[in-house]
Motif scaffolding. Structure first.
Motif, PDB file in Angstrom:
ATOM      1  N   ASP A  17      20.387  31.764  39.668  1.00 10.46           N
ATOM      2  CA  ASP A  17      20.244  33.202  39.854  1.00 10.46           C
ATOM      3  C   ASP A  17      19.518  33.798  38.657  1.00 10.46           C
ATOM      4  OD1 ASP A  17      20.887  35.633  41.359  1.00 10.46           O
ATOM      5  OD2 ASP A  17      22.222  36.110  39.689  1.00 10.46           O
ATOM      6  N   ASN A  18      18.466  34.623  38.937  1.00 11.47           N
ATOM      7  CA  ASN A  18      17.820  35.396  37.877  1.00 11.47           C
ATOM      8  C   ASN A  18      17.483  36.774  38.441  1.00 11.47           C
ATOM      9  OD1 ASN A  18      15.279  35.290  39.206  1.00 11.47           O
ATOM     10  ND2 ASN A  18      14.614  33.504  38.035  1.00 11.47           N
ATOM     11  N   ASN A  19      16.659  37.539  37.750  1.00 12.43           N
ATOM     12  CA  ASN A  19      16.351  38.905  38.202  1.00 12.43           C
ATOM     13  C   ASN A  19      15.504  38.956  39.468  1.00 12.43           C
ATOM     14  OD1 ASN A  19      17.734  40.025  36.063  1.00 12.43           O
ATOM     15  ND2 ASN A  19      15.930  40.185  34.762  1.00 12.43           N
ATOM     16  N   TRP A  20      14.859  37.844  39.845  1.00 14.81           N
ATOM     17  CA  TRP A  20      13.919  37.859  40.949  1.00 14.81           C
ATOM     18  C   TRP A  20      14.387  37.069  42.167  1.00 14.81           C
ATOM     19  CZ3 TRP A  20      12.731  36.929  35.870  1.00 14.81           C
ATOM     20  CH2 TRP A  20      12.106  37.990  35.207  1.00 14.81           C
ATOM     21  N   ASN A  45      13.182  41.165  45.798  1.00  8.24           N
ATOM     22  CA  ASN A  45      12.148  42.181  45.975  1.00  8.24           C
ATOM     23  C   ASN A  45      11.410  41.924  47.280  1.00  8.24           C
ATOM     24  OD1 ASN A  45      11.946  43.860  43.424  1.00  8.24           O
ATOM     25  ND2 ASN A  45      11.884  41.804  42.569  1.00  8.24           N
ATOM     26  N   VAL A  46      10.706  42.925  47.744  1.00 14.69           N
ATOM     27  CA  VAL A  46       9.788  42.790  48.871  1.00 14.69           C
ATOM     28  C   VAL A  46       8.425  42.430  48.293  1.00 14.69           C
ATOM     29  CG1 VAL A  46       8.568  44.070  50.679  1.00 14.69           C
ATOM     30  CG2 VAL A  46      10.997  44.465  50.303  1.00 14.69           C
ATOM     31  N   GLU A  78      -1.441  42.272  44.618  1.00 13.91           N
ATOM     32  CA  GLU A  78      -0.108  41.979  45.130  1.00 13.91           C
ATOM     33  C   GLU A  78       0.945  42.226  44.063  1.00 13.91           C
ATOM     34  OE1 GLU A  78      -1.461  38.189  47.896  1.00 13.91           O
ATOM     35  OE2 GLU A  78      -0.191  37.837  46.158  1.00 13.91           O
ATOM     36  N   GLY A  79       2.159  42.352  44.528  1.00 12.10           N
ATOM     37  CA  GLY A  79       3.285  42.480  43.611  1.00 12.10           C
ATOM     38  C   GLY A  79       4.573  42.591  44.380  1.00 12.10           C
ATOM     39  N   GLY A  80       5.575  43.082  43.711  1.00 16.38           N
ATOM     40  CA  GLY A  80       6.885  43.217  44.326  1.00 16.38           C
ATOM     41  C   GLY A  80       7.374  44.644  44.277  1.00 16.38           C
ATOM     42  N   GLY A  81       8.232  44.951  45.222  1.00 18.56           N
ATOM     43  CA  GLY A  81       8.847  46.269  45.276  1.00 18.56           C
ATOM     44  C   GLY A  81      10.340  46.134  45.494  1.00 18.56           C
ATOM     45  N   ASP A 120      14.016  34.068  52.446  1.00 15.93           N
ATOM     46  CA  ASP A 120      14.100  35.304  53.225  1.00 15.93           C
ATOM     47  C   ASP A 120      13.055  36.327  52.765  1.00 15.93           C
ATOM     48  OD1 ASP A 120      15.091  36.084  50.743  1.00 15.93           O
ATOM     49  OD2 ASP A 120      17.001  36.801  51.510  1.00 15.93           O
ATOM     50  N   GLU A 121      12.023  35.884  52.045  1.00 13.63           N
ATOM     51  CA  GLU A 121      11.065  36.814  51.450  1.00 13.63           C
ATOM     52  C   GLU A 121      10.242  37.531  52.512  1.00 13.63           C
ATOM     53  OE1 GLU A 121       8.029  37.084  47.696  1.00 13.63           O
ATOM     54  OE2 GLU A 121       8.153  35.182  48.758  1.00 13.63           O
TER      55      GLU A 121
END
Length: 184
Positions: A17-20, A45-46, A78-81, A120-121
């Motif tokens: 487990d980490n922040n992402w 994140n999405v 691109e990135g995460g939300g 599940d991304e």
């Protein structure tokens, strides 16, 4: 065939487990009735992708070295939300960070799961138009090259395998169909 869950979960254990992301190992009974394990990667994140297009059908790609691939990659911005925020807010932030651009018009063109056999991304992809150039502000972990090119050239890069990133491939192919159908 009914759309029911044929898997039975016996036990689950968080392995990482980490922040992402988090990784869970499940002890299962598979659809054939056999015992097995299933590793699941949960994304926190999405994934967000943006295909910027100007009035002349030019676009911008972002080039960067991708550590997991051990290779350089050309991609749409691109990135995460955050999962609890509107993906469009993340898209606006990522476009500005990576290219320095903002856009007056946004159109969601695709939602997809990036690797549904192990994760599940969720990915949400937008086309951004009516662009305004500003100054890019990449994150400290990003060493980016931003390249403006005709959309058709980006499309050819997909066809020849020079673009392999899944969100970029999906965005460019979907946009090409939308352009051919007069929807973009």
């Amino acid at each position: 065939m009914e759309e029911i869950n044929p898997w039975q979960t016996l036990e689950s254990e968080l392995k990482y487990d980490n922040n992402w992301i988090s990784v869970t190992e499940h002890q299962v009974i598979n659809p054939s009735g056999g015992n097995g394990i299933y590793g699941e990667v949960h994304f926190k994140n999405v994934a967000i992708g943006i295909l910027p297009l100007d009035e002349n059908y030019n676009t911008w790609l972002v080039g960067q070295y991708r550590y997991p691939l051990k290779a350089y990659s050309w991609e749409i911005p691109e990135g995460g939300g955050a999962l609890d925020k509107e993906p469009l807010d993340g898209a606006k932030r990522e476009l500005l960070e990576e290219t320095g651009m903002s856009a007056k018009n946004w159109q969601e063109i695709q939602r997809m799961h990036l690797s549904n056999s192990v994760s599940d991304e969720l990915s949400v992809i937008y086309v951004a138009t009516d662009l305004i150039q500003g100054i890019a502000m990449p994150e400290e972990t990003e060493q980016l090259i931003v390249k403006k090119l005709p959309f058709e050239e980006a499309y050819q890069m997909v066809l020849t395998g020079k673009i392999t990133d899944s969100m970029s491939v999906a965005a460019i192919l979907k946009a090409k169909l939308m352009i051919l159908n007069g929807d973009l």
